[in-house]
Design a protein around this motif. Sequence first.
Motif: not given
Length: 123
Positions: A28-34, A54-56, A74-75
């Motif tokens: 799941s992409f949102s679980r990744n720090f990028m 979260s991109g925050g 994330n979408a």
Amino acid sequence: QVHLAESGGGLVQAGGSLRLSCAASGRSFSRNFMGWFRLSPGKEREFVAAIDWSGGSTYYADSLKGRFTISRDNAKNTVYLQMNNLQPEDTAVYYCAASIYSFIGTMHLTESWGQGTQVTVSS
């Protein structure tokens, strides 16, 4: 683990802009720090920018603040690197990295890497 695929590199004149994309699949992409790193000839791989789950929150190499912007959707399972006012010293292979852990300014704790995309800036 997550599979990463970068795109958007190319040849640009000094002062120009490019936007790199990194599409992720797998976990799941949102679980990744990028993050983004780059490797120039004769240099070690260096940290460029990172963004939290979260991109925050975003983080940058001090030398690149103000010219580069990292963002994520994330979408679309994609992270971006907008690069403005590019200079010949920005010429490098740019790599996308991911981890469930944060890796601000370091490759330590990165888990997955893309194949890289070449950015060449001519003077």
